[in-house]
Scaffold this motif. Structure first.
Motif, PDB file in Angstrom:
ATOM      1  N   THR A   1     -10.607  26.494  38.603  1.00  0.00           N
ATOM      2  CA  THR A   1     -10.543  25.028  38.611  1.00  0.00           C
ATOM      3  C   THR A   1     -11.260  24.475  39.838  1.00  0.00           C
ATOM      4  O   THR A   1     -12.043  23.529  39.734  1.00  0.00           O
ATOM      5  CB  THR A   1      -9.071  24.561  38.594  1.00  0.00           C
ATOM      6  OG1 THR A   1      -8.452  25.048  37.413  1.00  0.00           O
ATOM      7  CG2 THR A   1      -8.953  23.060  38.622  1.00  0.00           C
TER       8      THR A   1
ATOM      9  N   PRO B   1     -11.654  19.900  35.677  1.00  0.00           N
ATOM     10  CA  PRO B   1     -10.441  20.089  34.887  1.00  0.00           C
ATOM     11  C   PRO B   1      -9.202  19.564  35.604  1.00  0.00           C
ATOM     12  O   PRO B   1      -9.227  19.348  36.809  1.00  0.00           O
ATOM     13  CB  PRO B   1     -10.363  21.599  34.722  1.00  0.00           C
ATOM     14  CG  PRO B   1     -11.052  22.162  35.924  1.00  0.00           C
ATOM     15  CD  PRO B   1     -12.093  21.145  36.320  1.00  0.00           C
TER      16      PRO B   1
ATOM     17  N   THR C   1      -4.191  23.108  33.842  1.00  0.00           N
ATOM     18  CA  THR C   1      -4.695  24.484  33.787  1.00  0.00           C
ATOM     19  C   THR C   1      -3.644  25.477  34.279  1.00  0.00           C
ATOM     20  O   THR C   1      -3.410  26.503  33.644  1.00  0.00           O
ATOM     21  CB  THR C   1      -5.987  24.663  34.622  1.00  0.00           C
ATOM     22  OG1 THR C   1      -5.768  24.206  35.948  1.00  0.00           O
ATOM     23  CG2 THR C   1      -7.162  23.961  34.003  1.00  0.00           C
TER      24      THR C   1
ATOM     25  N   SER D   1      -8.746  21.795  29.913  1.00  0.00           N
ATOM     26  CA  SER D   1      -7.921  22.440  30.942  1.00  0.00           C
ATOM     27  C   SER D   1      -6.909  23.390  30.321  1.00  0.00           C
ATOM     28  O   SER D   1      -6.676  24.489  30.844  1.00  0.00           O
ATOM     29  CB  SER D   1      -7.203  21.373  31.770  1.00  0.00           C
ATOM     30  OG  SER D   1      -8.141  20.545  32.407  1.00  0.00           O
TER      31      SER D   1
END
Length: 185
Positions: free
Chosen positions: A66, A99, A104, A149
């Motif tokens: 990320t 994201p 995530t 995500s």
């Protein structure tokens, strides 16, 4: 399409105080539910410690991915380009909307658990989905950010599971060290 779904959800922000409070709570506090459940799992037998370790590895890798994506790709948040209904806390406009770190990590942990413990994994998956919806509701992410995500977190969890043999010596060492430390007390 992305903007239409965003507007369909975000139009209700600020109109239903109890839902707004719930969404803020989900967005800000749900991560502590995940941590609490992982701690409870860790305190069980070695099977649960292994699941917790794989979930932790997935979360760390997801966080790294990320962060890397955010360094090389920038997508403005919804509120930086148009008028939207926002709920506090409002993130910095400099941060990319994709994201979603919340989503995530939540999905990487949820799917890691789901691969071994179905019921708990489904519960965590619903909570991860709710976390993503809360981010849209609050005006901080587009639906495509949440979907992407969720996909990133899920793929990382599945990859960590498929490569669990690579992680096994590390996990075994961590569990063994923890169990020895606890037995000395």
């Amino acid at each position: 399409m992305d903007d239409k779904i965003f507007r369909a959800l975000n139009q209700f922000t600020g109109k239903y105080r109890s839902v707004d409070i719930f969404m803020i709570m989900v967005s800000k506090k749900l991560r502590y539910v995940f941590v609490f459940l992982l701690v409870i799992m860790w305190l069980q037998d070695n099977f649960y410690k292994r699941i917790t370790s794989l979930a932790g590895i997935s979360a760390i890798i997801t966080l790294l991915i990320t962060s890397l994506i955010k360094l090389i790709y920038f997508k403005p948040r919804p509120f930086s380009k148009k008028r939207v209904n926002l709920l506090a806390p409002v993130p910095s406009k400099k941060d990319s909307t994709f994201p979603s770190k919340h989503t995530t990590i939540a999905f990487s942990v949820a799917i890691s658990v789901l691969l071994y413990k179905r019921i708990l994994g489904y519960i965590l998956s619903v909570l991860a989905f709710l976390s993503g919806i809360s981010r849209i509701w609050m005006g901080q992410h587009y639906p495509s950010d949440i979907l992407g995500s969720a996909l990133i977190g899920s793929i990382v969890a599945i990859c960590v599971n498929f490569t669990s043999r690579i992680w096994e010596p590390f996990i075994t060492r961590v569990i063994h060290t923890y169990n020895r430390f606890i037995s000395l007390r």
